[in-house]
Enzyme design. Structure first.
Site, PDB file in Angstrom:
ATOM      1  N   ASN A   1       0.836  -1.206   0.000  1.00  0.00           N
ATOM      2  CA  ASN A   1       0.000   0.000   0.000  1.00  0.00           C
ATOM      3  C   ASN A   1       0.865   1.248   0.000  1.00  0.00           C
ATOM      4  OD1 ASN A   1       0.509  -0.909   2.693  1.00  0.00           O
ATOM      5  ND2 ASN A   1      -1.090   0.379   3.508  1.00  0.00           N
TER       6      ASN A   1
ATOM      7  N   GLU B   1      -3.098  -4.641  -2.905  1.00  0.00           N
ATOM      8  CA  GLU B   1      -3.634  -5.591  -3.891  1.00  0.00           C
ATOM      9  C   GLU B   1      -3.792  -4.928  -5.256  1.00  0.00           C
ATOM     10  OE1 GLU B   1      -4.682  -4.927  -0.868  1.00  0.00           O
ATOM     11  OE2 GLU B   1      -5.632  -6.643   0.105  1.00  0.00           O
TER      12      GLU B   1
ATOM     13  N   CYS C   1     -10.066  -5.352   0.700  1.00  0.00           N
ATOM     14  CA  CYS C   1     -11.220  -4.447   0.844  1.00  0.00           C
ATOM     15  C   CYS C   1     -12.135  -4.567  -0.376  1.00  0.00           C
ATOM     16  CB  CYS C   1     -10.740  -3.009   1.011  1.00  0.00           C
ATOM     17  SG  CYS C   1     -10.181  -2.235  -0.511  1.00  0.00           S
TER      18      CYS C   1
ATOM     19  N   CYS D   1      -4.225   0.670  -2.305  1.00  0.00           N
ATOM     20  CA  CYS D   1      -4.025  -0.578  -1.562  1.00  0.00           C
ATOM     21  C   CYS D   1      -2.956  -1.448  -2.234  1.00  0.00           C
ATOM     22  CB  CYS D   1      -5.317  -1.381  -1.529  1.00  0.00           C
ATOM     23  SG  CYS D   1      -6.625  -0.683  -0.530  1.00  0.00           S
TER      24      CYS D   1
ATOM     25  N   CYS E   1     -10.725  -3.396  -3.747  1.00  0.00           N
ATOM     26  CA  CYS E   1      -9.746  -4.355  -4.293  1.00  0.00           C
ATOM     27  C   CYS E   1     -10.455  -5.587  -4.837  1.00  0.00           C
ATOM     28  CB  CYS E   1      -8.729  -4.750  -3.224  1.00  0.00           C
ATOM     29  SG  CYS E   1      -7.552  -3.427  -2.887  1.00  0.00           S
TER      30      CYS E   1
ATOM     31  N   GLU F   1       0.445   5.284   0.483  1.00  0.00           N
ATOM     32  CA  GLU F   1      -0.482   6.319   0.959  1.00  0.00           C
ATOM     33  C   GLU F   1      -0.061   7.707   0.483  1.00  0.00           C
ATOM     34  OE1 GLU F   1      -0.975   5.651   5.190  1.00  0.00           O
ATOM     35  OE2 GLU F   1      -2.124   3.820   4.787  1.00  0.00           O
TER      36      GLU F   1
HETATM   37  N1  THU Z   1      -5.240  -1.452   2.600  1.00  0.00           N
HETATM   38  C1  THU Z   1      -4.712  -2.310   1.675  1.00  0.00           C
HETATM   39  O1  THU Z   1      -3.582  -2.125   1.205  1.00  0.00           O
HETATM   40  N2  THU Z   1      -5.463  -3.354   1.277  1.00  0.00           N
HETATM   41  C2  THU Z   1      -6.721  -3.624   1.734  1.00  0.00           C
HETATM   42  O2  THU Z   1      -7.381  -4.510   1.208  1.00  0.00           O
HETATM   43  C3  THU Z   1      -7.249  -2.864   2.855  1.00  0.00           C
HETATM   44  C4  THU Z   1      -6.557  -1.608   3.170  1.00  0.00           C
HETATM   45  C5  THU Z   1      -4.455  -0.296   2.986  1.00  0.00           C
HETATM   46  C6  THU Z   1      -5.033   1.016   2.537  1.00  0.00           C
HETATM   47  C7  THU Z   1      -4.470   1.964   3.555  1.00  0.00           C
HETATM   48  O3  THU Z   1      -3.171   2.371   3.126  1.00  0.00           O
HETATM   49  C8  THU Z   1      -4.322   1.127   4.805  1.00  0.00           C
HETATM   50  O4  THU Z   1      -4.377  -0.230   4.388  1.00  0.00           O
HETATM   51  C9  THU Z   1      -5.409   1.374   5.843  1.00  0.00           C
HETATM   52  O5  THU Z   1      -6.673   1.262   5.297  1.00  0.00           O
END
Ligand code: THU
Length: 160
Positions: free
Chosen positions: A62, A75, A112, A73, A115, A64
């Site tokens: 991920n 994925e 999530c 994310c 994704c 940000e």
């Molecule tokens: N995140 C992911 O990388 N994958 C997911 O399926 C759920 C959330 C990341 C997004 C964000 O940077 C952090 O986790 C918190 O939500």
């Protein structure tokens, strides 16, 4: 009124030893990718690794952004990289590992909704299932035999 019912099934494994070497190696790649996450805001790191049918492994973490919704994310970072780099390869498996900086994540963290929708696109495109394995930093590993199992009643191209 009629009822339309779809059942979702997860298989739970106590440790990576219960899984094949290919899956265990893929999860190791996801763990390494998780350590490369850029997550200064949520402090929640996720790594994803994809095994393609050309034997390539694609990883993502991920990423940000100070403008929160601009981040991505793990994925989707991985799946879009795979799609752009190897558009004709099929994705066989995806491994995901997630963990927070300030506490130990000991249960499997599924992808999530956004994704799931993104992975669904590739599963539908390639017309074969993507196996998804997901875990925290430690603890059980969950396996879904396909993405469609995680996203019943998917929105797809059929009515576009
Ligand atoms: N995140 C992911 O990388 N994958 C997911 O399926 C759920 C959330 C990341 C997004 C964000 O940077 C952090 O986790 C918190 O939500």
């Amino acid at each position: 009124m009629k009822e339309i019912r779809k059942e979702s099934v997860l298989y739970m494994y106590q440790s990576l030893d219960e899984l094949s070497l290919a899956v265990s190696n893929l999860m190791e790649r996801a763990v390494e990718a998780r350590k490369r996450a850029y997550a200064p805001y949520s402090k929640f790191q996720v790594g994803a690794a994809l095994l393609l049918d050309n034997n390539e492994v694609i990883t993502g973490s991920n990423q940000e952004n100070a403008s929160y919704p601009s981040g991505l994310c793990a994925e989707r970072t991985a799946i879009y990289y795979a799609g752009s780099q190897y558009p004709n390869a099929k994705i066989l498996k995806m491994a995901i590992s997630a963990g927070a900086s300030e506490k130990q994540t000991t249960k499997p963290i599924p992808p999530c909704g956004a994704c799931r929708q993104s992975i669904a696109e590739y599963e539908l495109k390639q017309e074969s299932p993507i196996e998804i394995f997901f875990m925290g930093e430690t603890g059980e590993i969950a396996k879904s035999n396909s993405l469609s199992n995680l996203l019943p009643f998917v929105f797809d191209k059929s009515e576009l």
